[in-house]
Structures are given as C-alpha cells and as structure tokens.
Scaffold this motif. Sequence first.
Motif, short mmCIF file in Angstrom:
data_model
loop_
_atom_site.label_atom_id
_atom_site.label_comp_id
_atom_site.label_asym_id
_atom_site.label_seq_id
_atom_site.Cartn_x
_atom_site.Cartn_y
_atom_site.Cartn_z
N HIS A 1 3.47 8.80 11.35
CA HIS A 1 3.57 7.63 10.48
C HIS A 1 4.92 7.59 9.79
CE1 HIS A 1 -0.60 6.63 11.06
NE2 HIS A 1 -0.90 7.89 10.90
N ASP A 2 5.41 6.38 9.51
CA ASP A 2 6.71 6.31 8.85
C ASP A 2 6.59 6.09 7.34
OD1 ASP A 2 5.80 3.78 9.20
OD2 ASP A 2 7.61 2.98 10.15
N VAL A 3 5.42 5.63 6.89
CA VAL A 3 5.16 5.52 5.45
C VAL A 3 3.75 6.03 5.19
CG1 VAL A 3 4.76 3.93 3.54
CG2 VAL A 3 6.73 3.58 5.02
N VAL A 4 3.60 6.93 4.24
CA VAL A 4 2.25 7.38 3.88
C VAL A 4 1.98 6.96 2.45
CG1 VAL A 4 0.70 9.33 3.66
CG2 VAL A 4 2.42 9.33 5.45
N ASN A 5 1.10 5.99 2.29
CA ASN A 5 0.67 5.56 0.96
C ASN A 5 -0.53 6.38 0.54
OD1 ASN A 5 2.54 3.53 0.38
ND2 ASN A 5 1.51 2.18 1.81
N THR A 6 -0.82 6.32 -0.74
CA THR A 6 -1.96 7.11 -1.22
C THR A 6 -2.81 6.26 -2.14
OG1 THR A 6 -0.55 7.82 -3.01
CG2 THR A 6 -0.80 9.34 -1.18
N TYR A 7 -4.05 6.63 -2.25
CA TYR A 7 -4.87 6.04 -3.29
C TYR A 7 -5.51 7.18 -4.08
CZ TYR A 7 -8.32 6.72 0.43
OH TYR A 7 -9.07 7.26 1.42
N ARG A 8 -5.68 6.91 -5.37
CA ARG A 8 -6.15 7.96 -6.25
C ARG A 8 -7.66 8.07 -6.18
NH1 ARG A 8 -2.39 5.62 -10.98
NH2 ARG A 8 -2.84 3.75 -9.80
N GLN A 9 -8.13 9.26 -5.81
CA GLN A 9 -9.57 9.47 -5.79
C GLN A 9 -9.97 9.90 -7.19
OE1 GLN A 9 -9.29 12.34 -2.70
NE2 GLN A 9 -10.14 10.98 -1.14
N ASP A 10 -11.00 9.26 -7.73
CA ASP A 10 -11.50 9.63 -9.03
C ASP A 10 -10.38 9.62 -10.08
OD1 ASP A 10 -13.25 10.45 -10.92
OD2 ASP A 10 -13.17 12.57 -10.41
N ARG A 11 -9.82 8.43 -10.26
CA ARG A 11 -8.65 8.27 -11.11
C ARG A 11 -8.92 8.60 -12.58
NH1 ARG A 11 -5.20 2.70 -11.74
NH2 ARG A 11 -3.97 3.48 -13.48
N GLN A 12 -8.02 9.35 -13.19
CA GLN A 12 -8.19 9.79 -14.58
C GLN A 12 -7.23 9.04 -15.50
OE1 GLN A 12 -10.50 12.25 -15.33
NE2 GLN A 12 -11.03 12.18 -13.17
N ASP A 13 -7.59 7.85 -15.89
CA ASP A 13 -6.73 7.11 -16.82
C ASP A 13 -7.62 6.43 -17.83
OD1 ASP A 13 -3.93 7.26 -16.57
OD2 ASP A 13 -4.01 6.24 -14.64
N SER A 14 -7.00 5.84 -18.86
CA SER A 14 -7.82 5.22 -19.89
C SER A 14 -8.55 3.99 -19.32
CB SER A 14 -6.95 4.80 -21.06
OG SER A 14 -6.00 3.88 -20.62
N TRP A 15 -9.64 3.61 -20.00
CA TRP A 15 -10.49 2.53 -19.50
C TRP A 15 -9.70 1.26 -19.29
CZ3 TRP A 15 -12.00 -2.28 -21.32
CH2 TRP A 15 -13.06 -2.87 -20.62
N TRP A 16 -8.85 0.90 -20.26
CA TRP A 16 -8.15 -0.37 -20.14
C TRP A 16 -7.14 -0.36 -19.00
CZ3 TRP A 16 -2.95 -1.36 -20.77
CH2 TRP A 16 -2.18 -0.36 -21.37
N ARG A 17 -6.52 0.85 -18.75
CA ARG A 17 -5.59 0.93 -17.63
C ARG A 17 -6.31 0.70 -16.31
NH1 ARG A 17 -0.37 3.33 -17.83
NH2 ARG A 17 -0.35 3.12 -15.58
N LYS B 1 0.22 -9.53 2.92
CA LYS B 1 0.91 -8.66 3.89
C LYS B 1 1.10 -7.24 3.37
CE LYS B 1 3.94 -11.93 5.82
NZ LYS B 1 5.35 -12.21 5.73
N LEU B 2 1.12 -7.11 2.04
CA LEU B 2 1.29 -5.77 1.48
C LEU B 2 -0.06 -5.08 1.45
CD1 LEU B 2 3.63 -6.19 -1.61
CD2 LEU B 2 4.20 -5.51 0.71
N LYS B 3 -0.29 -4.29 2.46
CA LYS B 3 -1.61 -3.66 2.54
C LYS B 3 -1.59 -2.31 1.84
CE LYS B 3 -3.65 -6.05 6.38
NZ LYS B 3 -3.15 -7.26 5.76
N MET B 4 -2.02 -2.29 0.57
CA MET B 4 -2.22 -0.99 -0.06
C MET B 4 -3.38 -1.08 -1.03
SD MET B 4 1.18 -0.51 -2.32
CE MET B 4 2.31 -1.84 -2.47
N ARG B 5 -4.12 0.00 -1.02
CA ARG B 5 -5.32 0.00 -1.83
C ARG B 5 -5.00 0.17 -3.29
NH1 ARG B 5 -9.91 3.54 1.04
NH2 ARG B 5 -10.61 4.21 -0.99
N ASP B 6 -3.97 0.97 -3.55
CA ASP B 6 -3.70 1.37 -4.93
C ASP B 6 -2.19 1.39 -5.12
OD1 ASP B 6 -3.59 2.55 -7.36
OD2 ASP B 6 -4.52 4.44 -6.75
N GLU B 7 -1.69 0.35 -5.77
CA GLU B 7 -0.22 0.27 -5.83
C GLU B 7 0.39 1.20 -6.87
OE1 GLU B 7 -0.13 -3.78 -7.07
OE2 GLU B 7 0.44 -3.17 -9.08
#
Length: 323
Positions: A117-133, A150-156
């Motif tokens: 792959h030429d780009v590896v994006n990530t998504y945060r599993q079980d994200r630890q941030d404040s509720w409003w964020r 066209k911008l296919k990403m789950r978690d920018e």
Amino acid sequence: MPQPYISLVIPVHNEEEVLEELYHRLTSSLDKIGKPFEIILINDGSTDKSAQLLQQLHERRPEQIRVIEFNGNFGQHMAIMAGFERVRGQIVITMDADLQNPPEEIHKLVTAMEAGHDVVNTYRQDRQDSWWRLQVSRWHNRLRAYMMPKLKMRDEGCMLRAYQRSIVDLMAATGESSTFIPALALTYAANPTEVGVAHAERSAGTSSYNLYKLIRYNFDLVTGFSVFPLQVFTMIGLLISMCSFAFVIFLILRRLIHGPEVEGVFTLFAIMFFLLGIVLFGLGVVGEYVGRIYQEVRKRPRFVIKHVLEKQEKPELQLTVAE
Ligand code: UDP
Ligand code: MG
C-alpha cells in the motif's frame, strides 16, 4: 550511518511532560522492528521546555533523532510539512507527540506498507477523548463523507499514518500553506488502506485545540478539498430567488383582487433578517476561500526554521591519486 528505512515525523507544541516517555516507548518499539530509522521532531514554537528537552534527545541518539526548530507557531500540519521536506526514509510515518497514538502500534503500519500500500490510514479503536470531542468528530466525519465522497477515511482525526516516500515528496512539493495532510495524501494515493489502532488518553499536558481552533482547522480541510460550501450557497440563492419570484406574483395578484394592504410588516422583517443572516454567512464562506487564495498568492514562506539539529552526513572522501 545506514540510510534510514523508516522516518517518523512528529510535531511538538508544548509537550515537555511527555517527551521523555515518548523517547523511550518510540525508540524501543522501533528498535524492536529492527529496520534503520530516523525520528524527526519539529518544535512548533513551544513556549515551555520542549526545545531544551528535544536537544537532549538529539544528543542521546544524534544519528537517529533530528530536530527542526521553528521560529514561531505555524501549526501542526506545517510542522509535519517541514519534516516531510527533510525525510530520508522510504516509509514515512506521522504521529502526535502526546502518546495518544501508541508507538507500539507502528509495526502494524509498516506491515501494511510492506504489503504494497502507498498510504496507510488509521482509525482509532475505542477512542479516549472527551465526550464533546467525540460528538464533534462524529458529526464532522459524517458531513465530510457527504461533502467529499472521494476522500475515503473513517477517522480523519487520527494522525498516526504511513506514507510511501513518493507520496510524501509530492505533498512537500505542493507548497500550500493551509492544508490537511491526510486528505492531501489520499488525493495522490493509488492503493490506500486503513488499519485500526489503539488510542490512549493524553498521557500528560493538555490538548492544543479548543473548539474555536477545531472549527478553523476544519475549514482548512473543507476549503482545501471541496467547493461544496460555495455550491450550497448557489443552490440556496437559486431556491430563494425562485420562491421570491412566486411570492411577487402572488402579491401582485392579491393587490389586484384585494386592493392595497399593509399588514404583516413584522413578518416581513423576520423574513428579511433571516435572509440577511444567510447572506452574511454566505459572505463569510466566500471570505474563507478568498482569504486562503490571498494567503497562497502572497507566497510568503509557510514556516520559518530557526535551526536544525542533525548529524551531518560526512562528505564522501575524494581520493586523488598523484600520478
Ligand atoms: N501541535 C503542533 N502545533 C500546534 C498544535 C499542536 O505541532 O499548533 C502538535 C502537538 O504537539 C501534538 C499534535 O500536534 O503532537 C496534536 O495536538 P494535540 O494533541 O494538542 O491535539 P488533539 O490530540 O487534542 O487533537
Ligand atoms: Mg492529542
């Protein structure tokens, strides 16, 4: 000094409390991977002790740790760009300094890159941030998916990402001064993928982003990669014009049938203020684009580097043999 294979690019803004832990966890996880690496830390105008700490880190491993010291605060994405301009590795990985992206997850990205792959994006599993964020992100991700399909990403928002060197060179060459790196990378990627990574709470210190900064930041993404907001206003304008036209016809007919009337002045005011609000907002949206166009055409340097701490590569010895 072996040519690095993996380059880490990490922006640092007031992170004195986490740098030591970052150093230990990052170097031990990279040592475990066992490939030659370099770590480029960019000090984005920190006002705490980050600068001195970064210098100490560089002294501990001068061949692997390079530090770029900015002259002021130019923003996270510009800091990453400065790193991109100087990388030497084939696989380039960005991450935050605050350890919300655990360095122990890096091997997953390397494996995915090595799978082609030429780009590896990530998504945060079980994200630890404040509720409003979490709520802001959720809605923003949805809106973005709608505006920029066209911008296919789950978690920018997750900055732990890996890019092939050729993509990084393209990004560094754009010269844009307000951009959003994960989105820019996707516009050049031929074979991107996504992997899930763990997410931790900020280990110390506080987030540099408040609600206002987050909104500004998202405008960079939206204006940089879509003209959807402008189109929305064209559509609203068109719709309102058509409705008003029908309304005028209706009023003329009423005038002919009922004669002169003066009721409903306040309703008219309400409608006027509503429309005025839309116009002002539309003007603001146009302003966001115009401001960025202005920024780009002035062609001021997008960041200023005070100094760079790195071990110079030795110039090759020229052997001249006397005849
Ligand atoms: N950062 C930066 N310049 C800034 C703001 C942040 O280089 O003006 C860096 C910061 O040191 C961290 C990363 O960008 O490494 C993400 O920032 P932060 O953790 O404050 O944001 P959040 O995780 O809350 O989105
Ligand atoms: Mg963070």
